[in-house]
Scaffold this active site. Structure first.
Site, PDB file in Angstrom:
ATOM      1  N   ASP A 169      49.881 -12.216  32.717  1.00  0.00           N
ATOM      2  CA  ASP A 169      51.004 -11.362  32.294  1.00  0.00           C
ATOM      3  C   ASP A 169      52.305 -11.756  32.992  1.00  0.00           C
ATOM      4  OD1 ASP A 169      49.184  -9.205  30.894  1.00  0.00           O
ATOM      5  OD2 ASP A 169      48.335  -9.552  32.876  1.00  0.00           O
ATOM      6  N   ASP A 198      49.026 -13.558  28.155  1.00  0.00           N
ATOM      7  CA  ASP A 198      50.382 -12.998  28.120  1.00  0.00           C
ATOM      8  C   ASP A 198      51.325 -13.919  28.882  1.00  0.00           C
ATOM      9  OD1 ASP A 198      49.495 -10.992  26.517  1.00  0.00           O
ATOM     10  OD2 ASP A 198      49.867  -9.359  27.928  1.00  0.00           O
ATOM     11  N   TYR A 201      56.164 -13.389  26.675  1.00  0.00           N
ATOM     12  CA  TYR A 201      56.676 -12.112  26.166  1.00  0.00           C
ATOM     13  C   TYR A 201      57.873 -12.327  25.235  1.00  0.00           C
ATOM     14  CZ  TYR A 201      53.591  -9.672  29.433  1.00  0.00           C
ATOM     15  OH  TYR A 201      52.489  -9.208  30.117  1.00  0.00           O
ATOM     16  N   ASN A 235      47.473 -10.567  24.193  1.00  0.00           N
ATOM     17  CA  ASN A 235      48.040  -9.900  23.009  1.00  0.00           C
ATOM     18  C   ASN A 235      49.464 -10.357  22.711  1.00  0.00           C
ATOM     19  OD1 ASN A 235      48.184  -8.311  25.530  1.00  0.00           O
ATOM     20  ND2 ASN A 235      49.606  -7.021  24.366  1.00  0.00           N
ATOM     21  N   HIS A 236      50.210 -10.780  23.738  1.00  0.00           N
ATOM     22  CA  HIS A 236      51.583 -11.237  23.480  1.00  0.00           C
ATOM     23  C   HIS A 236      51.621 -12.640  22.879  1.00  0.00           C
ATOM     24  CE1 HIS A 236      53.775  -7.801  25.051  1.00  0.00           C
ATOM     25  NE2 HIS A 236      52.830  -7.717  25.978  1.00  0.00           N
ATOM     26  N   HIS A 320      41.530 -11.723  28.527  1.00  0.00           N
ATOM     27  CA  HIS A 320      42.786 -11.003  28.760  1.00  0.00           C
ATOM     28  C   HIS A 320      42.553  -9.511  29.001  1.00  0.00           C
ATOM     29  CE1 HIS A 320      46.974 -10.247  28.934  1.00  0.00           C
ATOM     30  NE2 HIS A 320      46.916  -9.366  27.960  1.00  0.00           N
ATOM     31  N   HIS A 329      47.102   3.013  31.085  1.00  0.00           N
ATOM     32  CA  HIS A 329      47.496   1.929  30.198  1.00  0.00           C
ATOM     33  C   HIS A 329      46.292   1.061  29.821  1.00  0.00           C
ATOM     34  CE1 HIS A 329      51.738   2.559  29.918  1.00  0.00           C
ATOM     35  NE2 HIS A 329      51.867   2.631  31.224  1.00  0.00           N
ATOM     36  N   HIS A 330      46.121   0.876  28.530  1.00  0.00           N
ATOM     37  CA  HIS A 330      45.074  -0.011  27.996  1.00  0.00           C
ATOM     38  C   HIS A 330      43.659   0.474  28.319  1.00  0.00           C
ATOM     39  CE1 HIS A 330      48.399  -2.581  27.078  1.00  0.00           C
ATOM     40  NE2 HIS A 330      48.654  -2.867  28.326  1.00  0.00           N
ATOM     41  N   HIS A 357      46.269  -8.185  31.487  1.00  0.00           N
ATOM     42  CA  HIS A 357      46.635  -7.114  30.562  1.00  0.00           C
ATOM     43  C   HIS A 357      47.163  -5.861  31.243  1.00  0.00           C
ATOM     44  CE1 HIS A 357      46.902  -5.553  26.561  1.00  0.00           C
ATOM     45  NE2 HIS A 357      45.844  -4.782  26.601  1.00  0.00           N
ATOM     46  N   VAL A 358      46.392  -5.301  32.170  1.00  0.00           N
ATOM     47  CA  VAL A 358      46.826  -4.105  32.898  1.00  0.00           C
ATOM     48  C   VAL A 358      47.644  -4.593  34.100  1.00  0.00           C
ATOM     49  CG1 VAL A 358      46.091  -2.034  34.101  1.00  0.00           C
ATOM     50  CG2 VAL A 358      44.730  -2.936  32.206  1.00  0.00           C
TER      51      VAL A 358
HETATM   52 FE   LIG Z   1      48.377  -7.893  27.557  1.00  0.00          FE
END
Ligand SMILES: [Fe+2]
Length: 371
Positions: A169, A198, A201, A235-236, A320, A329-330, A357-358
């Site tokens: 991230d 990630d 971004y 996810n990004h 991820h 979150h998540h 991710h987190v």
């Molecule tokens: Fe993520």
């Protein structure tokens, strides 16, 4: 059985920890960092930041980065972007103590994303390298050529110490810059970076402004041109926006970041494996199908029995979205993949699963595996 000594350092908006493999040590969970992050969100660095500087010279290669290029660690994929024209696809390389300059020929590609057209993205696999050797390499032509170096890992074996860094991230905020600096200055001297998804971004910008993929590539070059970054998709990286007719998942990511997935019998760059020193590393995709009979499921089912723990005692999985997460979150986003794959991780005695991710650190400790 080789045991681990963990050295945990600090955790920022994105976290970076390193760990050291060593032999004959008692497993020690380490200590939690005293780091407390700022409650304000860090902003992206402006486009004129020095970390995004374009290298001088006409069509000079930029965004140079390397990753492992085969299954065993004696190949490297060198990637770079030329902004004005395709230029040369060649990588010139030589061992530190050798007069002999070799060359390898790569490929060049471009892609479009809505109203953005990429520069010329080069990928070149340099093969048949000696283990445990420093190599210099050059990309580009004439006055605009640029020189970097990397060190190949030691040959695969059970008692081979090796140091990995971990970042997930990352993004391109001021905190991202602190994180990368923190990794670079870490006395443990990470030799290879495991990247947990990630990346740039860029998808936070209108129409996923892919110019922010370019700034990110220039930002990480200072480290990623000199040591392999082992890529995991997050996810990004999905970048699907039907409203602007961008329907191909992972388009910018898969054009820019190549990985040696065919070497492990994978049909997708989103899941693959490598061996490196005393480790066997399996990379999974949280955002690709993983149900029974999907390509990722079938690949992993065939992959896990191949791991020879006598040769590579450390079995590491990267993904991820974490299986376990106690934050709001998540929360439980990784649950369905956990249901599918965790029994295999237990059966095959995976040592450790790293996820991103987190944007906060936590770990769970059990006999097998460590999440
Ligand atoms: Fe993520």
């Amino acid at each position: 059985m080789v045991a681990a000594r963990w050295n945990c350092f600090s955790f920022q908006l994105v976290f970076a920890i390193s760990f050291i493999f060593s032999i004959a040590e008692v497993c020690n969970g380490g200590r939690t960092s005293s780091f407390v992050r700022n409650s304000d969100l860090s902003r992206d660095m402006p486009l004129d930041s020095d970390v995004f500087r374009v290298p001088p010279g006409y069509n000079a290669p930029q965004q140079v980065h390397i990753t492992q290029g085969d299954h065993l660690g004696n190949a490297v994929i060198v990637s770079w972007v030329t902004p004005d024209e395709p230029g040369s696809n060649s990588v010139f390389y030589w061992a530190e103590n050798s007069e002999l300059k070799n060359s390898a020929q790569g490929i060049v590609l471009t892609y479009k994303y809505f109203n953005y057209t990429s520069g010329f993205i080069h990928h070149c696999t340099v093969r048949d390298l000696e283990f445990d050797t420093k190599y210099y390499y050059e990309v580009g032509i004439g006055n605009s050529s640029r020189r970097f170096w990397f060190v190949t890992p030691p040959a695969i074996g059970p008692d081979v110490p090796y140091t990995f860094g971990l970042i997930g991230d990352l993004g391109q905020t001021h905190d991202s810059n602190s994180t990368l600096t923190h990794y670079e200055l870490n006395p443990a001297k990470g030799q290879t970076l495991l990247f947990l998804g990630d990346l740039s971004y860029a998808d936070a910008y209108p129409f996923h402004d892919n110019a922010r993929w370019d700034t990110w590539g220039r930002f990480i070059e200072r480290n990623a041109a000199y040591q392999p970054w082992i890529w995991t998709a997050g996810n990004h990286e999905i970048d699907v926006v039907p409203a602007i007719r961008e329907a191909i998942p992972f388009k910018p990511y898969t054009h820019r970041y190549h990985v040696p997935y065919t070497a492990s019998g994978s049909t997708s760059p989103l899941w693959y494996s490598i061996k490196r020193a005393s480790t066997y590393i399996i990379v999974l995709s949280s955002y690709s199908a993983y149900g029974t009979s999907t390509p990722q499921y079938k690949w992993l089912e065939r992959e896990l029995p191949k791991v020879n723990r006598t040769e590579t005692p450390w079995l590491i999985v990267l993904m991820h979205s974490p299986f376990y997460n106690s934050y709001v979150h998540h929360y439980m986003e990784g649950e369905s993949m956990r249901v599918m794959f965790e029994p295999w991780f237990v059966e095959y005695k995976v040592d450790v699963v790293f996820a991103g991710h987190v944007h906060a650190y936590e770990r769970s400790v059990s006999s097998h595996p460590l999440f």
